[in-house]
Write a protein that holds these residues in place. Structure first.
Motif, PDB file in Angstrom:
ATOM      1  N   UNK A  23       0.853  -1.185   0.000  1.00  0.00           N
ATOM      2  CA  UNK A  23       0.000   0.000   0.000  1.00  0.00           C
ATOM      3  C   UNK A  23       0.887   1.231   0.000  1.00  0.00           C
ATOM      4  N   UNK A  24       0.666   2.118  -0.958  1.00  0.00           N
ATOM      5  CA  UNK A  24       1.384   3.386  -1.003  1.00  0.00           C
ATOM      6  C   UNK A  24       0.461   4.500  -0.528  1.00  0.00           C
ATOM      7  N   UNK A  25       1.049   5.519   0.067  1.00  0.00           N
ATOM      8  CA  UNK A  25       0.261   6.632   0.590  1.00  0.00           C
ATOM      9  C   UNK A  25       1.123   7.884   0.597  1.00  0.00           C
ATOM     10  N   UNK A  26       0.468   9.018   0.773  1.00  0.00           N
ATOM     11  CA  UNK A  26       1.189  10.282   0.929  1.00  0.00           C
ATOM     12  C   UNK A  26       0.488  11.115   1.981  1.00  0.00           C
ATOM     13  N   UNK A  27       1.271  11.918   2.662  1.00  0.00           N
ATOM     14  CA  UNK A  27       0.734  12.846   3.652  1.00  0.00           C
ATOM     15  C   UNK A  27       1.477  14.159   3.472  1.00  0.00           C
ATOM     16  N   UNK A  28       0.731  15.229   3.201  1.00  0.00           N
ATOM     17  CA  UNK A  28       1.373  16.506   2.910  1.00  0.00           C
ATOM     18  C   UNK A  28       0.716  17.629   3.698  1.00  0.00           C
ATOM     19  N   UNK A  29       1.215  18.810   3.487  1.00  0.00           N
ATOM     20  CA  UNK A  29       0.817  19.998   4.230  1.00  0.00           C
ATOM     21  C   UNK A  29      -0.698  20.168   4.250  1.00  0.00           C
ATOM     22  N   UNK A  30      -1.218  20.568   5.419  1.00  0.00           N
ATOM     23  CA  UNK A  30      -2.649  20.800   5.553  1.00  0.00           C
ATOM     24  C   UNK A  30      -3.441  19.545   5.833  1.00  0.00           C
TER      25      UNK A  30
ATOM     26  N   UNK B  71      -3.552   2.563   8.283  1.00  0.00           N
ATOM     27  CA  UNK B  71      -3.153   1.349   8.997  1.00  0.00           C
ATOM     28  C   UNK B  71      -4.274   0.311   8.981  1.00  0.00           C
ATOM     29  N   UNK B  72      -4.591  -0.162   7.795  1.00  0.00           N
ATOM     30  CA  UNK B  72      -5.636  -1.172   7.599  1.00  0.00           C
ATOM     31  C   UNK B  72      -5.053  -2.283   6.728  1.00  0.00           C
ATOM     32  N   UNK B  73      -4.220  -3.155   7.288  1.00  0.00           N
ATOM     33  CA  UNK B  73      -3.507  -4.146   6.462  1.00  0.00           C
ATOM     34  C   UNK B  73      -4.424  -5.068   5.678  1.00  0.00           C
ATOM     35  N   UNK B  74      -5.646  -5.253   6.151  1.00  0.00           N
ATOM     36  CA  UNK B  74      -6.577  -6.112   5.419  1.00  0.00           C
ATOM     37  C   UNK B  74      -7.012  -5.487   4.096  1.00  0.00           C
ATOM     38  N   UNK B  75      -6.717  -4.191   3.898  1.00  0.00           N
ATOM     39  CA  UNK B  75      -7.109  -3.512   2.667  1.00  0.00           C
ATOM     40  C   UNK B  75      -5.929  -3.280   1.724  1.00  0.00           C
ATOM     41  N   UNK B  76      -4.745  -3.742   2.106  1.00  0.00           N
ATOM     42  CA  UNK B  76      -3.583  -3.593   1.233  1.00  0.00           C
ATOM     43  C   UNK B  76      -3.761  -4.453  -0.021  1.00  0.00           C
TER      44      UNK B  76
END
Length: 546
Positions: free
Chosen positions: A509-516, A535-540
């Protein structure tokens, strides 16, 4: 009442246990209820995954069970057999997400209907989609067929096509890799499943003018009586070498109004075959075969079937229509047509031996970035040389874009506890078994990074409670290049945490977290939690390594 499906798990005791697909499904479903033609027998499992992760698990499950597999968009270009289908037909009808990536660029999941695309663009005052209005089908099928009408063609809008391969990889294809010409794509030969498409529109326009164009297209369809009875639209593709459309050829040959059982050739468009009531698939194929034969013998024009036959049919009817098939091994008078996987899990597509590096997942992230995870060497080689780089994770940025903000005030390549408070690209790796054990890696474009290990959702693994680089440095390498950044991981690093990768499956699972507080996921989730929680490994996204 549903009838249970079973498989034998012990020949000694003949114990029978029910089998269930790993997503929402209907058992013994009458496919005629979904097909535009209103024709078709029962299908053992009609499955409707809601995300690419569910779709990937479904395809893997079908292969493991050795069942035949076919694909359904909206059923607007498919003729299903009257014979019951003993496997899985999957539909993208629940994959309906779309989002605006830039002013004129949008990503649509495969299940979005063509008319929804057209209406959305009209509402936003964006030109280029009016021809899709009332064009039966979902955007995934439109891409697969390279559909066109009223001067529009999907290949002129698509800037990228996201597909799931039958081996389980989720990758992005360039338009030139997919579109091969008039109503022809590589997807017809590779068996890759369209999961989404990026469409880039030509510019802005007045919404009222767009709406008027859409109504003109609808009026033309009504004038030609397209919707009088169920049909799949044009039965045959046009042969441009002959200089006239197929409908005109059939009209000149006297096929208008011709009937076979409940199947009738259109009076106003002789390339349409309608189900006027009670038509069978064989009725449609008989009359289509007669039309194709007459076009060749009397007009000297060879025509290619546009409607896709799906299921088990009499071979003589498939031959007459020019539809490709594989001979049924139990009844040589019949053939399987239009399947992604044939009985016993055999693919109808010839695949080359797995080559490395092999992209496992690849797609858009955070509007101006593209993320990918690649298997660098085979499992066999990795087990022999476990300290070699095995997986590579990369985030690439569009030139001049600065997406991952704010930037930490720390040296390049520094390990930072709390890095998630800054602009980061993130990778989660699970063991592919939905057991809750997973790794998390975060990185900035400047190479600052952090790594975490979990035994359950947000539950830090024993021995990894305090964040330090020491557990990772022997098996992890940082990669920072102009315009991209990422990491590589050794097989020994992953095997140590997951206590062996015995069955060769990981979940990603890839994700991003940015400003705001803006976040993004790839692959995307259906009904993602708000506020975002990755953090939902069953949805990866689970994928088999090779």
């Amino acid at each position: 009442m549903f009838r249970l499906s079973f498989r034998v798990v012990s020949f000694a005791k003949m114990v029978m246990v029910p089998i269930t697909p790993p997503c929402h499904c209907f058992r013994d479903f009458p496919i005629s209820e979904k097909a535009y033609y209103g024709i078709g027998g029962e299908v053992r499992f009609f499955c409707t995954p809601s995300s690419v992760a569910e779709l990937g698990k479904l395809v893997s499950w079908v292969r493991s069970e050795g069942m035949p597999l076919a694909m359904l968009g909206l059923g607007s270009n498919m003729l299903f057999s009257d014979i019951n289908f003993p496997g899985v037909i999957l539909s993208t009808e629940r994959m309906l997400q779309f989002r605006q990536v830039s002013e004129l660029e949008f990503f649509f999941e495969a299940g979005v209907e063509n008319t929804v695309v057209a209406e959305t663009m009209r509402h936003l005052g964006i030109a280029g989609a009016a021809w899709l209005y009332r064009l039966p089908g979902r955007i995934g099928g439109t891409v697969r067929m390279n559909s066109r009408c009223f001067g529009g063609e999907i290949s002129s809008l698509a800037s990228a096509v996201q597909v799931l391969t039958l081996e389980g990889s989720l990758v992005v294809r360039r338009p030139e890799e997919v579109f091969l010409g008039y109503k022809h794509t590589s997807l017809m030969h590779t068996g890759e499943i369209v999961t989404g498409v990026m469409l880039r529109f030509p510019g802005k326009a007045d919404p009222d003018a767009i709406g008027a164009e859409m109504l003109d297209h609808e009026s033309e369809r009504l004038r030609k009586r397209h919707f009088d009875f169920p049909s799949c639209g044009s039965t045959f593709k046009n042969n441009h070498e002959c200089g006239k459309p197929s409908g005109m050829i059939f009209e000149e040959l006297g096929f208008s109004g011709a009937r076979e059982g409940g199947a009738v050739v259109g009076e106003h468009h002789a390339n349409f075959i309608f189900n006027t009531g009670g038509a069978s698939a064989c009725d449609v194929l008989k009359i289509a075969g007669n039309m194709r034969s007459a076009a060749l013998k009397e007009a000297g024009v060879k025509l290619e079937l546009e409607v896709e036959c799906t299921g088990l049919f009499p071979r003589n009817l498939l031959d007459a229509c020019g539809s490709p098939y594989q001979v049924d091994r139990d009844d040589s008078s019949k053939g399987w047509s239009g399947l992604l996987l044939y009985p016993n899990g055999v693919s109808g597509i010839k695949h080359a031996t797995a080559a490395f590096p092999r992209i496992l997942i690849e797609g858009p992230l955070a509007s101006a970035a593209r993320v990918s995870v690649t298997q660098l060497i085979s499992l066999h080689e990795a087990r022999l040389q476990p300290d070699k780089p095995f997986l590579s994770w990369s985030t690439a940025l569009k030139p001049g874009e600065h997406v991952f903000l704010p930037v930490p005030e720390a040296p390049r390549g520094a390990f930072i506890d709390g890095l998630w408070n800054y602009g980061v690209s993130e990778l989660f790796i699970g063991n592919g078994k939905d057991e809750g054990r997973y790794l998390e890696f975060e990185m900035t474009p400047a190479g600052q990074w952090v790594a975490l290990a979990f035994d359950g959702a947000r539950k830090r693994a024993e021995g990894y409670e305090v964040l330090t680089p020491e557990p990772w440095v022997d098996g992890l390498r940082l990669q920072t290049l102009e315009g991209s950044f990422g990491m590589s991981f050794s097989f020994s690093l992953l095997e140590k945490f997951f206590d062996g990768i015995g069955d060769g499956v990981l979940s990603l699972q890839c994700a991003s977290s940015i400003e705001g507080g803006t976040t993004d996921l790839f692959p995307s989730w259906h009904n993602a939690p708000v506020p975002a929680d990755f953090h939902c490994p069953e949805r990866f996204f689970s994928i088999a390594l090779s």
